[in-house]
Design an enzyme around this catalytic site. Structure first.
Site, mmCIF file in Angstrom:
data_model
loop_
_atom_site.group_PDB
_atom_site.id
_atom_site.type_symbol
_atom_site.label_atom_id
_atom_site.label_comp_id
_atom_site.label_asym_id
_atom_site.label_seq_id
_atom_site.Cartn_x
_atom_site.Cartn_y
_atom_site.Cartn_z
ATOM 1 C CD GLU A 143 99.187 29.712 18.510
ATOM 2 O OE1 GLU A 143 99.506 28.617 19.425
ATOM 3 O OE2 GLU A 143 98.297 30.375 18.152
ATOM 4 C CE LYS A 153 81.138 27.787 17.357
ATOM 5 N NZ LYS A 153 81.626 26.716 17.150
ATOM 6 C CD GLU A 185 94.167 30.912 29.589
ATOM 7 O OE1 GLU A 185 95.190 31.066 29.054
ATOM 8 O OE2 GLU A 185 93.916 31.612 30.586
#
Length: 488
Positions: A390, A180, A255
């Site tokens: 982030e 995906k 990750e």
């Protein structure tokens, strides 16, 4: 593939065939440099489509795993050759769909070719060890076996390299795959899958289903026939993936984010440090998990470093990544642009000083794209939002420190631990940094972004599930160890 007003529609790839979603819904993929341009249409799939893909992968896995590693490797070599022949076409699509500059897109696609060839070679390498047995008549050894069906869920920022570095090891070790991609980069992903198809991969071995993350992504994670999930994306979604996989006992690999520091010591080569900070923090519009976000600078060289950095950043050309003089392209989407601008506003509100940039670009030729100026803040405190969260955009936060130990403590004072770099000539400082920094990727006198394909890649703390991707480390996730005891 069909066309509608010269714009192609890309279907799902299930059991070796290109098929429309059972919902018949499609979604436009937009060029972020010009939102009026449609790059292609991709499927808005549902769980019924996903079920077909998983069933095809499960059916194909028994025969696929029975092939020799050499035979599987031969097909990866063929896919690499095809990807290499189509490099310019796929790189141009990548730039039009995701926004990074054409040289960066070509580099990423070339990396995909190299990754395929690397893992094709893995088919000839050992998969076990002989272990001495306490029984002198017995033979004891280990071998590795595939997990079964593996779900691959990837982000939009590296739509060639990240899928390939997950799919290639999954396949070479005997797994079948349900893939995906992110919707924002699904056209590029489809072109990569075309290379595998043309190489002659058996039907069902590799399947692609496009659609919403909650529908298709979580559908993969929750499907009882998916034995392993490898995910790259945000830490928020990654935690949901991990929790859902754990709940049913599936193997998972995550990750996720980074808040990556570069430390500039007082003995650093400032020109080298400036170039690496700009490249590591602003290339790909800062949309890398390993991108430099915090620049921690020794007070003795702070002013000199800042002057050089600001001067260089002001020279950067922002524009359409297909234009040869463009250094930095747009944010990938209007949503991502809004996120970046919101963090810039937070930096101002918290009292950080804006050195340059900070605005959306809407000059002629840019107004229809999601462009933002490369942005530098100073007077940033370590606990500010722009120093902790982030951003995933071209925003750098400068922090002044008096000692190396203070710099390392600030570098470690975030929830992430993906990559980190230092610029210094002092071996003692280098060794202290290597020893104390809490990051999975440590770079000395080099930018924080980037890792070589043959080396393990992954983060610490909230940046990953503590597993590693790429290189020979990939075998640890994509296989299970079987211990064998043989006695006459």
């Amino acid at each position: 593939m069909t066309t509608d007003k010269q714009v192609a529609t890309y279907r799902n790839y299930i059991n070796g065939e290109w098929v429309a979603s059972s919902s018949n819904g499609v979604e436009a993929s937009i060029n972020p440099a010009n939102h009026r341009e449609i790059v292609g249409y991709v499927q808005k799939s549902n769980r019924e489509d996903l079920a077909q893909a998983v069933a095809a992968a499960k059916q194909a896995q028994k025969k696929w795993k029975s092939l020799s590693g050499t035979a599987r490797g031969d097909l990866l070599f063929k896919a690499a050759d095809i990807l290499e022949k189509r490099l310019d076409e796929i790189a141009e699509t990548l730039t039009r769909e995701m926004g990074k500059t054409l040289p960066e897109a070509k580099g990423e696609t070339a990396r995909g070719v190299a990754i395929l060839r690397y893992y094709a070679g893995e088919g000839m390498r050992k998969i076990g060890d002989v272990i001495p047995s306490s029984d002198q008549e017995a033979l004891m050894f280990t071998t590795r076996v595939p997990l079964g069906v593996v779900g691959v869920i990837t982000p939009w920022n590296f739509p060639v390299a990240i899928p390939v570095w997950k799919i290639a090891p999954a396949l070479i070790y005997g797994n079948t795959v349900v893939f995906k991609p992110a919707q924002e980069a699904a056209v590029t992903a489809a072109k990569v899958i075309e290379c595998f198809h043309e190489a002659g991969l058996p039907g069902g071995v590799l399947n692609m289903v496009t659609g919403d993350g909650e529908e298709i992504g979580m559908g993969i994670v929750e499907h009882p026939d998916v034995a392993g999930i490898t995910f790259t994306g945000s830490d928020r979604v990654g935690k949901l993936v991990g929790q859902a996989a754990l709940a049913r006992g599936a193997k998972y690999q995550l990750e996720m984010g980074g808040k990556n520091p570069v430390i500039v010591a007082e003995d650093a080569d400032l020109d080298q440090a400036v170039e690496a900070t700009i490249s590591g923090g602003l290339r790909s519009t800062g949309q890398k998990c390993t991108a430099t976000s915090r620049v921690i600078v020794a007070s003795k060289v702070y002013d000199a470093f800042k002057e050089k950095l600001v001067a260089k950043v002001r020279q950067l050309k922002v524009g359409d990544g297909l234009q040869p003089d463009t250094w930095m392209g747009p944010c990938v989407s209007e949503k991502q642009l809004g996120t970046v601008l919101s963090y810039i506003d937070k930096g101002k509100a918290e009292g950080a000083a804006l050195l340059c940039g900070g605005k959306r670009l809407d000059a002629p030729g840019l107004a229809d794209g999601y462009f933002v100026e490369p942005t530098l803040f100073e007077e940033v405190k370590p606990d500010m939002v722009i120093a902790q969260e982030e951003i995933f955009g071209p925003v750098l936060a400068l922090i002044k420190v008096d000692t190396l130990q203070e710099a390392i403590e600030i570098a470690n004072d975030v929830r992430y631990g993906l990559s980190a770099s230092i610029f210094t000539k002092d071996i003692g400082s280098i060794l202290a940094f290597i020893q104390e920094i809490e990051a999975g990727l440590v770079r000395i006198n080099a930018e924080s972004a980037g890792v070589e394909l043959q080396a393990p890649f992954g983060g610490m703390k909230q940046s990953s599930s503590h597993s590693r991707e790429q290189g020979q480390a990939a075998i640890e996730f994509f296989t299970a160890v079987k211990t064998v005891f043989v006695k006459p």
